[in-house]
Design a protein around this motif. Sequence first.
Motif, PDB file in Angstrom:
ATOM      1  N   ARG A   1      31.632 -34.676  -1.481  1.00 37.20           N
ATOM      2  CA  ARG A   1      30.323 -34.211  -1.968  1.00 37.20           C
ATOM      3  C   ARG A   1      30.328 -34.099  -3.487  1.00 37.20           C
ATOM      4  O   ARG A   1      29.360 -34.477  -4.150  1.00 37.20           O
ATOM      5  CB  ARG A   1      29.963 -32.867  -1.340  1.00 37.20           C
ATOM      6  N   ALA A   2      31.415 -33.590  -4.056  1.00 39.19           N
ATOM      7  CA  ALA A   2      31.508 -33.454  -5.512  1.00 39.19           C
ATOM      8  C   ALA A   2      31.478 -34.821  -6.187  1.00 39.19           C
ATOM      9  O   ALA A   2      30.835 -34.996  -7.225  1.00 39.19           O
ATOM     10  CB  ALA A   2      32.784 -32.701  -5.893  1.00 39.19           C
ATOM     11  N   GLY A   3      32.148 -35.797  -5.589  1.00 34.39           N
ATOM     12  CA  GLY A   3      32.129 -37.149  -6.135  1.00 34.39           C
ATOM     13  C   GLY A   3      30.729 -37.745  -6.112  1.00 34.39           C
ATOM     14  O   GLY A   3      30.287 -38.362  -7.077  1.00 34.39           O
ATOM     15  N   ALA A   4      30.018 -37.538  -5.011  1.00 30.95           N
ATOM     16  CA  ALA A   4      28.652 -38.050  -4.898  1.00 30.95           C
ATOM     17  C   ALA A   4      27.745 -37.378  -5.928  1.00 30.95           C
ATOM     18  O   ALA A   4      26.913 -38.028  -6.568  1.00 30.95           O
ATOM     19  CB  ALA A   4      28.115 -37.821  -3.489  1.00 30.95           C
ATOM     20  N   ALA A   5      27.910 -36.077  -6.112  1.00 28.68           N
ATOM     21  CA  ALA A   5      27.083 -35.351  -7.086  1.00 28.68           C
ATOM     22  C   ALA A   5      27.353 -35.846  -8.506  1.00 28.68           C
ATOM     23  O   ALA A   5      26.413 -36.046  -9.292  1.00 28.68           O
ATOM     24  CB  ALA A   5      27.352 -33.849  -6.983  1.00 28.68           C
TER      25      ALA A   5
ATOM     26  N   SER B   1      20.894 -34.203  -7.640  1.00 34.84           N
ATOM     27  CA  SER B   1      21.936 -34.105  -6.626  1.00 34.84           C
ATOM     28  C   SER B   1      21.297 -33.685  -5.305  1.00 34.84           C
ATOM     29  O   SER B   1      20.451 -32.811  -5.267  1.00 34.84           O
ATOM     30  CB  SER B   1      22.982 -33.078  -7.054  1.00 34.84           C
ATOM     31  N   ALA B   2      21.693 -34.331  -4.234  1.00 34.33           N
ATOM     32  CA  ALA B   2      21.167 -34.014  -2.905  1.00 34.33           C
ATOM     33  C   ALA B   2      22.338 -33.808  -1.957  1.00 34.33           C
ATOM     34  O   ALA B   2      23.301 -34.559  -1.983  1.00 34.33           O
ATOM     35  CB  ALA B   2      20.270 -35.138  -2.416  1.00 34.33           C
ATOM     36  N   GLU B   3      22.248 -32.783  -1.139  1.00 31.44           N
ATOM     37  CA  GLU B   3      23.338 -32.442  -0.236  1.00 31.44           C
ATOM     38  C   GLU B   3      23.118 -32.908   1.196  1.00 31.44           C
ATOM     39  O   GLU B   3      23.986 -32.760   2.027  1.00 31.44           O
ATOM     40  CB  GLU B   3      23.547 -30.919  -0.238  1.00 31.44           C
ATOM     41  N   ASP B   4      21.938 -33.452   1.502  1.00 32.34           N
ATOM     42  CA  ASP B   4      21.694 -33.852   2.887  1.00 32.34           C
ATOM     43  C   ASP B   4      22.562 -35.064   3.230  1.00 32.34           C
ATOM     44  O   ASP B   4      22.878 -35.882   2.372  1.00 32.34           O
ATOM     45  CB  ASP B   4      20.208 -34.140   3.124  1.00 32.34           C
TER      46      ASP B   4
ATOM     47  N   SER C   1      21.432 -38.639   2.028  1.00 31.19           N
ATOM     48  CA  SER C   1      21.589 -38.884   0.589  1.00 31.19           C
ATOM     49  C   SER C   1      23.044 -39.099   0.217  1.00 31.19           C
ATOM     50  O   SER C   1      23.371 -39.964  -0.601  1.00 31.19           O
ATOM     51  CB  SER C   1      21.034 -37.714  -0.226  1.00 31.19           C
ATOM     52  N   LEU C   2      23.932 -38.304   0.812  1.00 34.26           N
ATOM     53  CA  LEU C   2      25.364 -38.468   0.547  1.00 34.26           C
ATOM     54  C   LEU C   2      25.833 -39.839   1.011  1.00 34.26           C
ATOM     55  O   LEU C   2      26.578 -40.523   0.311  1.00 34.26           O
ATOM     56  CB  LEU C   2      26.172 -37.370   1.232  1.00 34.26           C
ATOM     57  N   ARG C   3      25.377 -40.254   2.166  1.00 37.49           N
ATOM     58  CA  ARG C   3      25.757 -41.569   2.704  1.00 37.49           C
ATOM     59  C   ARG C   3      25.262 -42.685   1.776  1.00 37.49           C
ATOM     60  O   ARG C   3      25.999 -43.620   1.467  1.00 37.49           O
ATOM     61  CB  ARG C   3      25.172 -41.736   4.099  1.00 37.49           C
ATOM     62  N   ARG C   4      24.003 -42.578   1.313  1.00 38.97           N
ATOM     63  CA  ARG C   4      23.457 -43.597   0.411  1.00 38.97           C
ATOM     64  C   ARG C   4      24.246 -43.652  -0.890  1.00 38.97           C
ATOM     65  O   ARG C   4      24.544 -44.732  -1.402  1.00 38.97           O
ATOM     66  CB  ARG C   4      21.983 -43.304   0.092  1.00 38.97           C
ATOM     67  N   THR C   5      24.603 -42.492  -1.415  1.00 39.68           N
ATOM     68  CA  THR C   5      25.361 -42.450  -2.671  1.00 39.68           C
ATOM     69  C   THR C   5      26.725 -43.103  -2.497  1.00 39.68           C
ATOM     70  O   THR C   5      27.153 -43.902  -3.333  1.00 39.68           O
ATOM     71  CB  THR C   5      25.519 -41.000  -3.156  1.00 39.68           C
ATOM     72  N   TRP C   6      27.415 -42.804  -1.400  1.00 41.75           N
ATOM     73  CA  TRP C   6      28.726 -43.412  -1.165  1.00 41.75           C
ATOM     74  C   TRP C   6      28.610 -44.911  -0.936  1.00 41.75           C
ATOM     75  O   TRP C   6      29.461 -45.678  -1.377  1.00 41.75           O
ATOM     76  CB  TRP C   6      29.457 -42.707  -0.017  1.00 41.75           C
ATOM     77  N   LEU C   7      27.552 -45.343  -0.272  1.00 41.83           N
ATOM     78  CA  LEU C   7      27.340 -46.780  -0.101  1.00 41.83           C
ATOM     79  C   LEU C   7      27.106 -47.457  -1.450  1.00 41.83           C
ATOM     80  O   LEU C   7      27.605 -48.563  -1.694  1.00 41.83           O
ATOM     81  CB  LEU C   7      26.171 -47.050   0.848  1.00 41.83           C
TER      82      LEU C   7
END
Length: 126
Positions: A11-15, A25-28, A31-37
């Motif tokens: 989560r910290a990496g995505a933020a 920054s989004a915690e849902d 959003s986390l999945r999209r950021t990692w993709l």
Amino acid sequence: PLLAEARSLCRAGAALWRRARGEASAEDPASLRRTWLQMMRQSLSGVYEGPEGAWLRALRCAVLARLCPEPTAEVQQRLLKRVAWEQGGKPGSDAPCRGQVLVLPLGVFTCWQTLLLVGACRWLGA
């Protein structure tokens, strides 16, 4: 607690990735999945510019390691050294790693998950 810590690191990496791009920054989970993709696509693109360049090279190594059908212990060791040294030092160097020592118990994470966590720890300074 170890898996929760790994999730927190992700989560910290995505933020951090989103902040660097001026995004909120989004915690849902979506959003986390999209950021990692986004990060994985960028790592596979071969464009490693800016302050995240070393992180993207380490992430690329972790992503590609997932495709390796049966990596031997030697291959896993080489991949781990490569990821650990991407963000400082030289691959194959015997120079000690500066900073905190990272300990990941064997058998908790797969090889590629370990590579991803080591790369993320180095990137985030965790």
